[in-house]
Design an enzyme around this catalytic site. Structure first.
Site, PDB file in Angstrom:
ATOM      1  N   ASP A 111       0.394  -1.398  -0.213  1.00 34.37           N
ATOM      2  CA  ASP A 111      -0.537   0.097   0.140  1.00 34.37           C
ATOM      3  C   ASP A 111       0.971   1.756  -0.211  1.00 34.37           C
ATOM      4  O   ASP A 111       1.620   1.232   0.409  1.00 34.37           O
ATOM      5  CB  ASP A 111      -1.026   0.270   1.088  1.00 34.37           C
ATOM      6  CG  ASP A 111      -1.706   0.933   1.170  1.00 34.37           C
ATOM      7  OD1 ASP A 111      -2.432   1.300  -0.084  1.00 34.37           O
ATOM      8  OD2 ASP A 111      -3.092   0.895   1.957  1.00 34.37           O
ATOM      9  N   HIS A 145       3.706   2.602  -8.768  1.00 34.11           N
ATOM     10  CA  HIS A 145       3.266   1.450  -9.436  1.00 34.11           C
ATOM     11  C   HIS A 145       4.732   0.498  -9.335  1.00 34.11           C
ATOM     12  O   HIS A 145       4.906  -0.366  -9.502  1.00 34.11           O
ATOM     13  CB  HIS A 145       2.058   0.237 -10.372  1.00 34.11           C
ATOM     14  CG  HIS A 145       0.293   0.959  -9.731  1.00 34.11           C
ATOM     15  ND1 HIS A 145       0.381   1.460  -7.481  1.00 34.11           N
ATOM     16  CD2 HIS A 145      -0.435   1.474 -10.313  1.00 34.11           C
ATOM     17  CE1 HIS A 145      -0.657   1.332  -7.599  1.00 34.11           C
ATOM     18  NE2 HIS A 145      -1.426   1.426  -9.158  1.00 34.11           N
ATOM     19  N   LEU A 188      12.821 -19.438  -2.022  1.00 36.17           N
ATOM     20  CA  LEU A 188      11.947 -18.673  -1.998  1.00 36.17           C
ATOM     21  C   LEU A 188      10.545 -19.351  -2.563  1.00 36.17           C
ATOM     22  O   LEU A 188      10.616 -18.970  -4.198  1.00 36.17           O
ATOM     23  CB  LEU A 188      11.846 -17.147  -1.986  1.00 36.17           C
ATOM     24  CG  LEU A 188      10.970 -16.216  -1.730  1.00 36.17           C
ATOM     25  CD1 LEU A 188      10.699 -16.124   0.014  1.00 36.17           C
ATOM     26  CD2 LEU A 188      11.315 -14.406  -2.156  1.00 36.17           C
TER      27      LEU A 188
HETATM   28  C1  FPP Z   1      -1.591   0.439  -3.412  1.00 30.67           C
HETATM   29  O1  FPP Z   1      -1.129   1.210  -3.453  1.00 30.67           O
HETATM   30  C2  FPP Z   1      -1.325  -0.749  -4.577  1.00 30.67           C
HETATM   31  C3  FPP Z   1      -1.634  -1.374  -5.395  1.00 30.67           C
HETATM   32  C4  FPP Z   1      -3.385  -1.490  -5.421  1.00 30.67           C
HETATM   33  C5  FPP Z   1      -1.459  -2.126  -6.847  1.00 30.67           C
HETATM   34  C6  FPP Z   1      -0.192  -2.684  -6.308  1.00 30.67           C
HETATM   35  C7  FPP Z   1       0.712  -3.008  -7.186  1.00 30.67           C
HETATM   36  C8  FPP Z   1       2.487  -3.167  -7.914  1.00 30.67           C
HETATM   37  C9  FPP Z   1       3.221  -2.473  -6.449  1.00 30.67           C
HETATM   38  C10 FPP Z   1       2.312  -3.443  -8.496  1.00 30.67           C
HETATM   39  C11 FPP Z   1       2.287  -4.412  -9.436  1.00 30.67           C
HETATM   40  C12 FPP Z   1       2.320  -5.893  -8.794  1.00 30.67           C
HETATM   41  C13 FPP Z   1       2.804  -6.443 -10.208  1.00 30.67           C
HETATM   42  C14 FPP Z   1       2.300  -8.011  -9.673  1.00 30.67           C
HETATM   43  C15 FPP Z   1       3.322  -6.367 -11.261  1.00 30.67           C
HETATM   44  P1  FPP Z   1      -2.586   2.371  -3.470  1.00 30.67           P
HETATM   45  O2  FPP Z   1      -2.549   2.908  -5.379  1.00 30.67           O
HETATM   46  O3  FPP Z   1      -3.201   2.298  -2.991  1.00 30.67           O
HETATM   47  O4  FPP Z   1      -2.052   3.324  -2.614  1.00 30.67           O
HETATM   48  P2  FPP Z   1      -2.668   5.033  -2.281  1.00 30.67           P
HETATM   49  O5  FPP Z   1      -3.567   4.365  -1.036  1.00 30.67           O
HETATM   50  O6  FPP Z   1      -1.569   5.158  -1.522  1.00 30.67           O
HETATM   51  O7  FPP Z   1      -3.436   5.376  -3.120  1.00 30.67           O
END
Ligand code: FPP
Length: 226
Positions: free
Chosen positions: A12, A29, A123
């Protein structure tokens, strides 16, 4: 206490990481993927046997088309190019979640990365995409109904979850300071220790992991006893 066997990460803070820099969310991301790679290496080094990453929930479809498309093109790129990285570091990849909603191209890439890393013995990395904890339990029960089971047991449910090859997570880390589970591995995390560091996911690295493990080592796990 010994290190956890299975750490479940709720990634997050990518959006906030980008917003603080005046960048589009998808740049957050992209940095988030780099943090996944750094974390995988640290997990290998620290000999943690299982890790799962909540990368796209069944509720994330509510985000803008641009963000969702960006996330999936990132996933295509990552799982296609990542095979060499996974094999170099002996990482076995599994994907947890309902893949039927993904493009045929992404489904093929996902199948390929799982097959090509299946022999690795280091892993175990589970990427949760289009994953929801409630949905996981429902699909497990539906599989049991289809196979003709008359009575459901805890063991049968566990054996039919997406993460059936993994022990239940003993440690859940959600970055960014939000203190929620957000429908992640509900069944599996019954007795997990929870930790909510303030760091945004793209900034998470080996030193944060080591700090998290220190926190875990001080917890007293009682499993309902005393
Ligand atoms: C949450 O942060 C994150 C996500 C919903 C996506 C997580 C994805 C990745 C780390 C990259 C993609 C993964 C792969 C495996 C290709 P948020 O966007 O909700 O952050 P915020 O709460 O600060 O808006």
């Amino acid at each position: 206490m010994a290190n956890p066997k299975h750490i479940a990460f709720i990634l997050d803070g990518n959006g906030r990481w980008a917003a603080r820099r005046g960048l589009p969310r998808n740049m957050g991301h992209r940095e988030g993927v780099k943090a996944i790679e750094k974390t995988l290496l640290a997990l290998c080094e620290l000999q943690i046997p299982y890790a799962s990453f909540f990368a796209f929930s069944t509720d994330n479809w509510k985000r803008s088309k641009e963000e969702v498309d960006g996330l999936f093109s990132l996933a295509e790129e990552y799982f296609e190019k990542g095979i060499d990285f996974f094999n170099e570091h002996n990482i076995k990849v599994q994907i947890f979640g309902d893949r039927s909603a993904f493009s045929p191209k992404l489904q093929t890439i996902m199948q390929n990365v799982c097959e090509k890393t299946a022999q690795n013995t280091g892993l175990n990395a589970g990427f949760c995409l289009n994953y929801g904890g409630r949905e996981d339990i429902v699909q497990a029960v539906n599989k049991l109904i289809e196979s003709g089971e008359k009575i459901v047991t805890k063991q049968l449910i566990s054996a039919n979850l997406y993460s059936k090859d993994y022990p239940d997570p003993d440690f859940v880390i959600r970055t960014s300071g939000e203190q929620r589970i957000s429908n992640f591995m509900l069944w599996q995390m019954s007795y997990a220790e929870l930790y909510f560091p303030k760091v945004l996911w793209p900034d998470f690295d080996k030193k944060h992991l080591i700090k998290s493990l220190k926190v875990f080592s001080k917890r007293k796990r009682r499993f309902g006893g005393y």
